[in-house]
Design a protein around this motif. Structure first.
Motif, PDB file in Angstrom:
ATOM      1  N   HIS A  69       0.982  -1.260  -0.110  1.00  0.00           N
ATOM      2  CA  HIS A  69       0.234   0.075   0.067  1.00  0.00           C
ATOM      3  C   HIS A  69       0.841   1.192   0.051  1.00  0.00           C
ATOM      4  CE1 HIS A  69       0.965  -0.686   4.350  1.00  0.00           C
ATOM      5  NE2 HIS A  69       0.840   0.908   4.566  1.00  0.00           N
ATOM      6  N   ILE A  70       0.257   2.226  -0.377  1.00  0.00           N
ATOM      7  CA  ILE A  70       1.055   3.682  -0.554  1.00  0.00           C
ATOM      8  C   ILE A  70       1.360   4.056   1.055  1.00  0.00           C
ATOM      9  CG2 ILE A  70      -1.068   5.138  -0.385  1.00  0.00           C
ATOM     10  CD1 ILE A  70       2.198   5.713  -2.462  1.00  0.00           C
ATOM     11  N   GLU A  71       2.702   4.264   1.095  1.00  0.00           N
ATOM     12  CA  GLU A  71       3.051   4.663   2.350  1.00  0.00           C
ATOM     13  C   GLU A  71       3.277   5.990   2.634  1.00  0.00           C
ATOM     14  OE1 GLU A  71       5.338   2.311   5.891  1.00  0.00           O
ATOM     15  OE2 GLU A  71       6.650   3.111   4.198  1.00  0.00           O
ATOM     16  N   ARG A  72       4.032   6.819   1.413  1.00  0.00           N
ATOM     17  CA  ARG A  72       4.386   8.179   1.458  1.00  0.00           C
ATOM     18  C   ARG A  72       3.692   8.873   0.281  1.00  0.00           C
ATOM     19  NH1 ARG A  72       9.157   5.642   1.557  1.00  0.00           N
ATOM     20  NH2 ARG A  72       9.746   6.930  -0.543  1.00  0.00           N
ATOM     21  N   LYS A  73       2.604   9.579   0.606  1.00  0.00           N
ATOM     22  CA  LYS A  73       1.808  10.398  -0.512  1.00  0.00           C
ATOM     23  C   LYS A  73       2.396  11.623  -0.660  1.00  0.00           C
ATOM     24  CE  LYS A  73      -1.805  10.889  -3.173  1.00  0.00           C
ATOM     25  NZ  LYS A  73      -1.206  11.950  -4.020  1.00  0.00           N
ATOM     26  N   SER A  74       2.822  11.743  -1.901  1.00  0.00           N
ATOM     27  CA  SER A  74       3.411  13.063  -2.440  1.00  0.00           C
ATOM     28  C   SER A  74       2.227  14.063  -2.927  1.00  0.00           C
ATOM     29  CB  SER A  74       4.748  12.850  -3.414  1.00  0.00           C
ATOM     30  OG  SER A  74       3.830  12.280  -4.522  1.00  0.00           O
ATOM     31  N   SER A  75       2.593  15.156  -2.714  1.00  0.00           N
ATOM     32  CA  SER A  75       1.496  16.313  -3.285  1.00  0.00           C
ATOM     33  C   SER A  75       1.932  16.299  -4.769  1.00  0.00           C
ATOM     34  CB  SER A  75       2.036  17.533  -2.685  1.00  0.00           C
ATOM     35  OG  SER A  75       1.227  18.580  -3.077  1.00  0.00           O
ATOM     36  N   TYR A  76       0.841  15.927  -5.509  1.00  0.00           N
ATOM     37  CA  TYR A  76       0.848  15.859  -7.037  1.00  0.00           C
ATOM     38  C   TYR A  76      -0.330  16.452  -7.390  1.00  0.00           C
ATOM     39  CZ  TYR A  76       1.052  14.028 -11.671  1.00  0.00           C
ATOM     40  OH  TYR A  76       1.348  13.890 -12.985  1.00  0.00           O
ATOM     41  N   SER A  77      -0.621  16.996  -8.680  1.00  0.00           N
ATOM     42  CA  SER A  77      -1.684  17.294  -9.406  1.00  0.00           C
ATOM     43  C   SER A  77      -1.365  17.743 -10.698  1.00  0.00           C
ATOM     44  CB  SER A  77      -2.370  18.400  -8.913  1.00  0.00           C
ATOM     45  OG  SER A  77      -3.488  18.967  -9.444  1.00  0.00           O
ATOM     46  N   THR A  78      -1.826  17.428 -11.707  1.00  0.00           N
ATOM     47  CA  THR A  78      -1.874  17.613 -13.029  1.00  0.00           C
ATOM     48  C   THR A  78      -2.610  19.028 -13.455  1.00  0.00           C
ATOM     49  OG1 THR A  78      -3.690  16.498 -13.641  1.00  0.00           O
ATOM     50  CG2 THR A  78      -1.702  15.537 -13.973  1.00  0.00           C
ATOM     51  N   ILE A  79      -3.482  19.462 -12.598  1.00  0.00           N
ATOM     52  CA  ILE A  79      -4.531  20.754 -12.769  1.00  0.00           C
ATOM     53  C   ILE A  79      -3.733  22.055 -12.255  1.00  0.00           C
ATOM     54  CG2 ILE A  79      -6.457  21.624 -12.587  1.00  0.00           C
ATOM     55  CD1 ILE A  79      -7.423  18.714 -11.408  1.00  0.00           C
ATOM     56  N   ALA A  80      -3.377  22.671 -13.434  1.00  0.00           N
ATOM     57  CA  ALA A  80      -2.648  24.042 -13.010  1.00  0.00           C
ATOM     58  C   ALA A  80      -3.566  24.949 -12.376  1.00  0.00           C
ATOM     59  CB  ALA A  80      -2.163  24.768 -14.536  1.00  0.00           C
ATOM     60  N   PRO A  81      -3.113  25.810 -11.582  1.00  0.00           N
ATOM     61  CA  PRO A  81      -4.104  26.926 -10.832  1.00  0.00           C
ATOM     62  C   PRO A  81      -4.861  27.646 -12.028  1.00  0.00           C
ATOM     63  CG  PRO A  81      -2.017  26.746  -9.938  1.00  0.00           C
ATOM     64  CD  PRO A  81      -1.964  26.125 -11.077  1.00  0.00           C
TER      65      PRO A  81
END
Length: 670
Positions: free
Chosen positions: A240-252
């Motif tokens: 399972h995921i243990e370290r979730k990084s901050s990520y998004s493809t959606i530009a502000p």
């Protein structure tokens, strides 16, 4: 540039199972592929236990390597065995495939498991026959199961899936050919991207126990354990995921917001856009009302007798082409789905034939043909072949869309609205002309209608064509009204022999109810809908000037003469879909975006709270509307989007202002 997709080159082993020649590897265990799927992917991801008492509306599974679809069908089968109160409302299965199997190969493979037969038959019936790069969404079980098939390299596809900061994927099936056979796929970049797309507590399972795979997944942020493997395999991996990084493809600057409340949505307009959204919402169990100013649906541009339907292709604009190919496939699926439910929709898969009627048109078609499109989508033909396909003499060569069709848009609109009403989640109220609205302190919206009635709703979606610019907050949206008139011709020999839609400097349809449609005129800024004799003559002249054959001379206008309507068009040939921007704030307060520093510091795009639109469908509304409705329904309910981030940005209602800011220009409409 359009990238070609190549089908899998297969051999068949002694067990009758497929083997990928390029990788010299089987698609699943020779012992029992279905048992392997259930052990490795379902059990080790703790399905269905994770669903049983879950309160989630939808659950997303992502898979690396669709193959024959066995993993997908096994998951669907298991979902079907659970009572509705102990499973999510919707499963979204996202799968990636670089070398897709042909439909016949899938049928041959899945025939080994009789218990999956009813599911396999549905998959095969819906499976794409046009294999191009991008995503095609297949819908099953009235929307409870969606399958997003991403064709192309998985690394490129993962980069393009629209992903919010909260993540997208609940569960990973890390499949594909063995790492020793296909090392390019089992890379650290893949593992890192999987972690980026994962939600908190997302799980994964894979048949392999290769050391570099285990180490790579751990480095990406997964907690990984070994388990006994299936059959002859000694070990496998799960975690399972243990370290979730901050990520998004959606530009502000292309921000889209999830709806906070979906208790009642108002849709303005009962044409193709409004009906498509109504149909998509009803499949999700979301209550909504459609408000139409006229006394019946499809009274504007959606009301023509016959529309020519084919994807808009441009080798120099892959984003535009990818969108329209996906939309075209989704429309076909929608028509067949509604027809199977008993709705009467007039249509025919007659093909669409584009003619090189002059030097300029011929050069344009030749340029289109240079891209590596599959022949199931489009193919060049000679004048002789064109005549054979059409059933009438033609002097020009051209391009043929073998899966193109004509349909009656009003039938499609009525079918979608009827199905939404039958579900109990949608209703239509006619003779309701929206005059204004106010946002209340609680965020809800009060709608005011010309008949003095009002309505309080949670979200407002404007699907009222060119009339959207009559509303004060939307008057600057880049919509241009274009009047178009079609002419109806009596069907008589030899015109009645026409077997396909002809496109030239206009279009001509095969007969329907003893009548043909030709058209259409294109008059920017004109709003009148009265029929014009001059426009009738223009339609006839365009046909005769482009096709100088004897059969074009003796044409008789039908008693109904024709129909005039006003389309809502956008100059880049893509519609608007998504939240309505606060244009005053965007033009006066939003910063420039032409430097790296300014983009890193950019705030979220200013939006009008809880107000959305599907508009600017132009002449291709029949093709694009069903997918646009599905996309906005996904946006409102925060579901997985079946298009790339590039497409989503290209559909954003604020795109023209944002493009200027990215170039360092003032954010005024150009």
């Amino acid at each position: 540039m359009v990238k070609p997709i190549h089908s899998a080159d297969l051999a068949w082993n002694e067990q009758g199972y497929p083997v990928a020649c390029a990788f010299d590897d089987v698609y699943f265990s020779n012992q029992d592929g279905l048992a392997e799927t259930r052990y490795v992917f379902l059990n080790q991801n703790q399905l269905p236990q994770r669903w049983y008492n879950a309160s989630v509306d939808h659950f997303t599974i992502a898979e690396s390597g669709f193959g024959s679809g066995l993993n997908f069908l096994a998951t669907w089968f298991m979902f079907d065995q659970l009572p509705q109160e102990h499973r999510p409302k919707q499963i979204n299965f996202v799968s990636f495939e670089k070398f897709p199997l042909e439909k016949s190969d899938i049928a041959q493979t899945l025939a080994h498991w009789s218990e999956l037969k009813p599911y396999a038959e549905q998959l095969i019936a819906h499976y794409p026959t046009i294999l191009t790069q991008g995503c095609q969404r297949l819908v099953f079980a009235n929307g409870a199961i969606t399958l997003d098939l991403w064709f192309g390299d998985i690394h490129e596809s993962l980069e393009q899936i629209p992903t919010p900061t909260s993540g997208l994927v609940d569960c990973w099936y890390l499949d594909g050919f063995a790492p020793s056979k296909n090392p390019d796929m089992w890379s650290q970049s893949l593992f890192d991207k999987m972690a980026s797309l994962s939600k908190n507590q997302a799980t994964l399972a894979t048949f392999t126990a290769a050391g570099f795979v285990r180490r790579g997944l751990i480095e990406a942020g997964f907690s990984i354990e070994k388990a006994p493997g299936f059959g002859r395999k000694r070990e496998m991996l799960h975690g399972h995921i243990e370290r979730k990084s901050s990520y998004s493809t959606i530009a502000p600057w292309f921000y889209r917001h999830k709806a906070e409340s979906l208790d009642d949505i108002a849709i303005i307009g009962a044409g193709l856009a409004g009906a498509s959204l109504s149909y998509a919402l009803s499949k999700r169990g979301i209550k909504h009302s459609v408000f139409e100013s006229e006394s019946s649906p499809a009274t504007a541009a959606s009301g023509n007798r016959q529309g020519a339907i084919y994807p808009l292709l441009n080798a120099d604009q892959p984003t535009l082409s990818e969108f329209f190919i996906s939309a075209f496939a989704y429309l076909n699926q929608t028509i067949h789905e509604l027809s199977s439910q008993g709705h009467r929709i007039a249509f025919a898969q007659s093909g669409v034939l584009h003619l090189g009627y002059n030097e300029k048109a011929a050069k344009k078609l030749a340029k289109t043909a240079q891209a590596q499109w599959p022949e199931t989508l489009i193919k060049p033909i000679s004048a002789e072949q064109a005549s054979d396909i059409a059933g009438l003499a033609l002097e020009h060569s051209g391009l043929f869309y073998p899966q193109g069709l004509w349909a009656t848009p009003a039938d499609l609109v009525q079918a979608m609205l009827s199905q939404a009403s039958a579900s109990g989640y949608g209703c239509v109220q006619y003779q309701h002309q929206l005059t204004s609205w106010q946002t209340q302190e609680d965020g809800k919206i009060r709608l005011n209608f010309a008949n003095q009635s009002s309505k309080i709703v949670s979200q407002l979606v404007l699907c009222n064509g060119h009339q959207i610019t009559d509303i004060a907050t939307c008057e600057k949206l880049p919509i241009t009204p274009v009047r178009g008139q079609v002419t109806h011709l009596k069907s008589a020999s030899p015109l009645s022999d026409l077997r396909t839609v002809l496109c030239y400097d206009g279009y001509l349809t095969p007969a329907h109810n003893h009548s043909h449609c030709i058209g259409a005129t294109y008059q920017r800024g004109r709003l009148e809908r009265d029929l014009s004799d001059d426009d009738t003559h223009k339609n006839l002249a365009a046909l005769r000037n482009c096709i100088t054959q004897a059969w074009t001379e003796n044409l008789n206008v039908d008693d109904s003469q024709g129909r005039a309507a006003v389309r809502a068009t956008v100059r880049d040939h893509l519609p608007l879909m998504g939240p309505v921007p606060n244009i005053d704030m965007l033009t006066h307060e939003y910063p420039q975006l032409n430097t790296q520093k300014s983009r890193e510091a950019a705030p979220q795009l200013p939006l009008i709270e809880n107000v959305y639109t599907i508009s600017g469908l132009g002449a291709r509304g029949v093709t694009s509307a069903p997918l646009l409705g599905e996309l906005l329904a996904c946006e409102l309910s925060a579901e997985t989007m079946p298009v790339s981030q590039k497409i989503l940005d290209a559909l954003h209602p604020a795109r023209f202002w944002v493009r200027r800011l990215l170039r360092g220009q003032p954010a005024t409409r150009d």
